[in-house]
Design a protein around this motif. Structure first.
Motif, PDB file in Angstrom:
ATOM      1  N   ILE A  44       0.191 -20.367  13.582  1.00 15.61           N
ATOM      2  CA  ILE A  44       1.332 -20.473  14.352  1.00 15.61           C
ATOM      3  C   ILE A  44       2.068 -21.744  14.085  1.00 15.61           C
ATOM      4  O   ILE A  44       2.008 -22.819  14.087  1.00 15.61           O
ATOM      5  N   LYS A  45       3.469 -21.063  13.614  1.00 14.54           N
ATOM      6  CA  LYS A  45       4.450 -22.184  13.277  1.00 14.54           C
ATOM      7  C   LYS A  45       5.266 -22.839  14.500  1.00 14.54           C
ATOM      8  O   LYS A  45       5.529 -24.042  14.569  1.00 14.54           O
ATOM      9  N   VAL A  46       5.855 -21.756  15.340  1.00 16.17           N
ATOM     10  CA  VAL A  46       6.557 -21.964  16.265  1.00 16.17           C
ATOM     11  C   VAL A  46       6.028 -21.292  17.417  1.00 16.17           C
ATOM     12  O   VAL A  46       6.001 -20.152  17.692  1.00 16.17           O
ATOM     13  N   LEU A  47       5.865 -21.937  18.621  1.00 15.16           N
ATOM     14  CA  LEU A  47       5.556 -21.211  19.759  1.00 15.16           C
ATOM     15  C   LEU A  47       6.528 -21.946  21.311  1.00 15.16           C
ATOM     16  O   LEU A  47       6.283 -23.073  21.610  1.00 15.16           O
TER      17      LEU A  47
ATOM     18  N   MET B  80       7.812 -15.792  25.818  1.00 16.74           N
ATOM     19  CA  MET B  80       7.729 -16.515  24.813  1.00 16.74           C
ATOM     20  C   MET B  80       8.167 -15.951  23.562  1.00 16.74           C
ATOM     21  O   MET B  80       8.100 -14.910  23.274  1.00 16.74           O
ATOM     22  N   SER B  81       8.493 -17.060  22.669  1.00 21.77           N
ATOM     23  CA  SER B  81       8.763 -16.780  20.977  1.00 21.77           C
ATOM     24  C   SER B  81       7.875 -17.056  20.344  1.00 21.77           C
ATOM     25  O   SER B  81       7.378 -18.160  20.332  1.00 21.77           O
ATOM     26  N   VAL B  82       7.431 -16.492  19.161  1.00 24.76           N
ATOM     27  CA  VAL B  82       6.397 -16.960  18.408  1.00 24.76           C
ATOM     28  C   VAL B  82       6.748 -16.667  16.826  1.00 24.76           C
ATOM     29  O   VAL B  82       7.376 -15.590  16.614  1.00 24.76           O
ATOM     30  N   ASN B  83       6.617 -17.762  16.126  1.00 24.10           N
ATOM     31  CA  ASN B  83       6.903 -17.511  14.581  1.00 24.10           C
ATOM     32  C   ASN B  83       5.813 -17.947  13.904  1.00 24.10           C
ATOM     33  O   ASN B  83       5.124 -18.896  14.207  1.00 24.10           O
TER      34      ASN B  83
END
Length: 304
Positions: free
Chosen positions: A166-169, A85-88
């Protein structure tokens, strides 16, 4: 000479006033002031208000200690069930120990670098021990809280992270298509299952409706047959009661039924045996079998 002395005195007084005024400073809310003397920190001014420094000997540095916002770069992580996963995320942070901050970091950029490392390590630890479904369900804020609670390495730098959001998951770009295809396939399987169950239930309902219809028709036919049988029984009972009251009517009824039976038998090509003493014998021998007379009811007696 007196005039020159006055000028010098005036200049000294002006310089003294300038130095004196320049030695007074004012601190404001959410700022701390470090006072230096010969390069060393000799005082820390934390409260708002006026403070004094020694001219030419002491200097000061004002540092903002309120909350700051820092956007963590997007990072890749692996969940507990081995899914990428990518996390921002973004964090808010502040200086809690101005002396440590100045001695260890002394710049916002350096502080953000430390924060980046600490937050990424915490994100990695939290998500690596959590399944993908739980990670996604944690977007309501519980995931950010868990990440915040795992950040413990910033106190030595005089800073702290106060919040993690968390902005983007999301899935990595190279995995999205395969995951979407798998999700579509799973939904199609579920849709096919629902369709099959619906068809099965519809067939069950139809079969039950057909069985109920057959049962209803069968019951109706049986009830109709019963009603017809009861009607015929009542009909014959009425006839019997009507003709049994008068011997002449009884004889006529017997003659009538025998004549109907004879006519039906001959019409169907049958053969009948009649004794000579039967009233029909005379009719058959005198008039033939092709044209039988229609009997008439006997005349009413005088007593009727």
């Amino acid at each position: 000479m007196k005039k020159t002395g006055k000028i010098v005195l005036t200049i000294v007084i002006i310089i003294a006033l300038a130095l004196g005024i320049g030695s007074f400073h004012y601190n404001v809310q959410d700022r701390n002031v470090l006072v230096f003397q010969f390069g060393k920190i000799v005082a820390l001014k934390e409260d708002p208000g006026v403070y004094f420094t020694i001219p030419f000997i002491q200097t000061q540095k004002s540092i903002f200690t309120g909350e700051r916002l820092y956007d963590i770069p997007t990072t890749g992580v692996t969940t507990g069930d081995k899914k990428s996963m990518s996390v921002n995320a973004y964090v808010t942070w502040r200086i809690v120990d101005t002396k440590k901050y100045y001695q260890m970091l002394n710049s916002v950029e350096t502080a953000q670098g430390r924060i980046d490392t600490a937050v990424y390590s915490s994100i990695k630890n939290v998500i690596s021990s959590t399944t993908q479904d739980d990670v996604i369900s944690g977007k309501d804020g519980s995931l950010g809280t868990a990440i915040l609670n795992r950040i413990t390495s910033l106190a030595a730098y005089g800073i702290e992270v106060t919040n993690v959001e968390i902005k983007v998951l999301d899935l990595p770009e190279d995995n999205k298509k395969s995951v979407y295809d798998r999700m579509i396939s799973e939904r199609n399987v579920i849709a096919a299952q629902y369709t099959a169950e619906g068809i099965k239930e519809a067939d069950t309902i139809k079969a039950k409706a057909d069985a109920d219809a057959r049962t209803t028709v069968s019951n109706a036919e049986a009830e109709a047959a019963t009603i017809i049988a009861d009607g015929e029984a009542q009909y014959y009972q009425i006839l019997a009661e009507s003709y049994s009251a008068d011997p002449a009517k009884t004889a006529f009824y017997k003659y009538w039924t025998e004549l109907e039976a004879l006519q039906e038998s001959l019409a169907n090509g049958g053969t009948i045996v009649v004794s000579e003493d039967n009233p029909l014998y005379g009719i058959l021998t005198h008039q033939g079998s092709s044209s039988l007379p229609t009997p008439t009811a006997p005349a009413a007696s005088a007593t009727e």
